[in-house]
Design an enzyme around this catalytic site. Structure first.
Site, PDB file in Angstrom:
ATOM      1  N   CYS A   1       0.826  -1.214   0.000  1.00  0.00           N
ATOM      2  CA  CYS A   1       0.000   0.000   0.000  1.00  0.00           C
ATOM      3  C   CYS A   1       0.861   1.265   0.000  1.00  0.00           C
ATOM      4  O   CYS A   1       1.538   1.528  -0.991  1.00  0.00           O
ATOM      5  CB  CYS A   1      -0.984  -0.061   1.151  1.00  0.00           C
ATOM      6  SG  CYS A   1      -2.410   0.978   0.858  1.00  0.00           S
TER       7      CYS A   1
ATOM      8  N   HIS B   1      -3.323  -5.096   1.681  1.00  0.00           N
ATOM      9  CA  HIS B   1      -2.586  -5.344   2.934  1.00  0.00           C
ATOM     10  C   HIS B   1      -2.496  -6.841   3.252  1.00  0.00           C
ATOM     11  O   HIS B   1      -3.357  -7.359   3.979  1.00  0.00           O
ATOM     12  CB  HIS B   1      -3.301  -4.640   4.090  1.00  0.00           C
ATOM     13  CG  HIS B   1      -3.160  -3.166   4.063  1.00  0.00           C
ATOM     14  ND1 HIS B   1      -2.194  -2.496   4.769  1.00  0.00           N
ATOM     15  CD2 HIS B   1      -3.856  -2.219   3.393  1.00  0.00           C
ATOM     16  CE1 HIS B   1      -2.300  -1.196   4.549  1.00  0.00           C
ATOM     17  NE2 HIS B   1      -3.298  -1.005   3.713  1.00  0.00           N
TER      18      HIS B   1
ATOM     19  N   GLU C   1      -0.752  -8.339   5.292  1.00  0.00           N
ATOM     20  CA  GLU C   1      -0.444  -8.599   6.707  1.00  0.00           C
ATOM     21  C   GLU C   1      -1.705  -8.619   7.574  1.00  0.00           C
ATOM     22  O   GLU C   1      -1.648  -8.989   8.735  1.00  0.00           O
ATOM     23  CB  GLU C   1       0.562  -7.556   7.223  1.00  0.00           C
ATOM     24  CG  GLU C   1       0.006  -6.171   7.522  1.00  0.00           C
ATOM     25  CD  GLU C   1      -0.318  -5.336   6.278  1.00  0.00           C
ATOM     26  OE1 GLU C   1      -0.192  -5.846   5.149  1.00  0.00           O
ATOM     27  OE2 GLU C   1      -0.740  -4.171   6.456  1.00  0.00           O
TER      28      GLU C   1
HETATM   29  N1  GLN Z   1      -3.768   6.377   0.840  1.00  0.00           N
HETATM   30  C1  GLN Z   1      -2.501   6.195   1.489  1.00  0.00           C
HETATM   31  C2  GLN Z   1      -1.421   7.032   0.800  1.00  0.00           C
HETATM   32  O1  GLN Z   1      -1.634   7.533  -0.243  1.00  0.00           O
HETATM   33  C3  GLN Z   1      -2.127   4.725   1.517  1.00  0.00           C
HETATM   34  C4  GLN Z   1      -3.132   3.979   2.360  1.00  0.00           C
HETATM   35  C5  GLN Z   1      -2.592   2.749   3.023  1.00  0.00           C
HETATM   36  O2  GLN Z   1      -1.386   2.512   3.126  1.00  0.00           O
HETATM   37  N2  GLN Z   1      -3.495   1.963   3.541  1.00  0.00           N
HETATM   38  O3  GLN Z   1      -0.360   7.193   1.320  1.00  0.00           O
END
Ligand code: GLN
Length: 197
Positions: A86, A176, A178
């Site tokens: 992410c 995610h 994890e």
């Molecule tokens: N939206 C976040 C970003 O742009 C990432 C979200 C996340 O890691 N769950 O940094």
């Protein structure tokens, strides 16, 4: 053999990634020790690292401030396994977003918060290259990979959008892995290591 897995711990699901690495190690017959990376000087000792989610602007700023950014770059360039999830994926890429001082080690372009509004957070079972059964993926204000360079393999798509990639030793996911008890992506990352080393 025994491995040291570092989870970059400036923000995000640090303990969840540590547990996932331990479980993946058990499944593969590796002894895995884990450490949270909060300062410079730790990444160079790690065999494997993970960059969790969180807020990519904040994470990239802290990495730079602590001098961890160059250590991560060296880790990736040395061919050592790296899992970026992410916001972690956003931190590794080459985005056009000036607020994120990304490391530019993964040859992809990522769009932040790409699922927007009502799809801010959702879960879906998706097929992942290299895994026999679908993976239950948790998306939280997730990015998508808009374009990939020639050395990048697409590992998963959702709704026609790329949500997991691999470039040599680096696996990046928009979701995610994890946050469920399924550690198969961590296993996939460690799977390339030779357990008799
Ligand atoms: N939206 C976040 C970003 O742009 C990432 C979200 C996340 O890691 N769950 O940094």
């Amino acid at each position: 053999m025994s491995l040291l897995a570092g989870v970059v711990g400036v923000q995000g699901d640090v303990s969840e990634h540590r547990v996932a690495f331990e479980r993946a190690g058990d499944a593969l017959g590796f002894e895995v020790e884990t450490v949270a990376v909060r300062d410079s000087g730790t990444v160079p000792d790690c065999d494997v690292i993970a960059l969790p989610g969180g807020e990519s602007t904040t994470i990239s700023r802290l990495l730079r401030r602590e001098g961890i950014d160059d250590e991560i770059r060296e880790h990736v360039e040395a061919g050592k396994p790296t899992l970026a999830t992410c916001a972690g994926l956003i931190v590794l890429d080459h985005p056009d977003d000036e607020r994120v001082k990304s490391l530019g080690v993964l040859d992809v372009r990522v769009e932040r918060n790409a699922f927007g509004g009502q799809r801010e957070s959702f879960e879906a079972d998706i097929a992942v290259e290299g895994l026999d059964e679908p993976f239950h993926a948790v998306f939280i204000r997730a990015p998508v990979v808009e374009s990939v360079g020639e050395d990048v393999e697409v590992l998963a798509e959702f709704d026609g959008k790329v949500v997991a990639v691999r470039q040599d030793n680096v696996i990046g996911t928009a979701f995610h892995p994890e946050l469920t008890h399924d550690h198969r992506l961590h296993e996939l990352l460690l799977g390339g290591l030779d357990k008799d080393d």
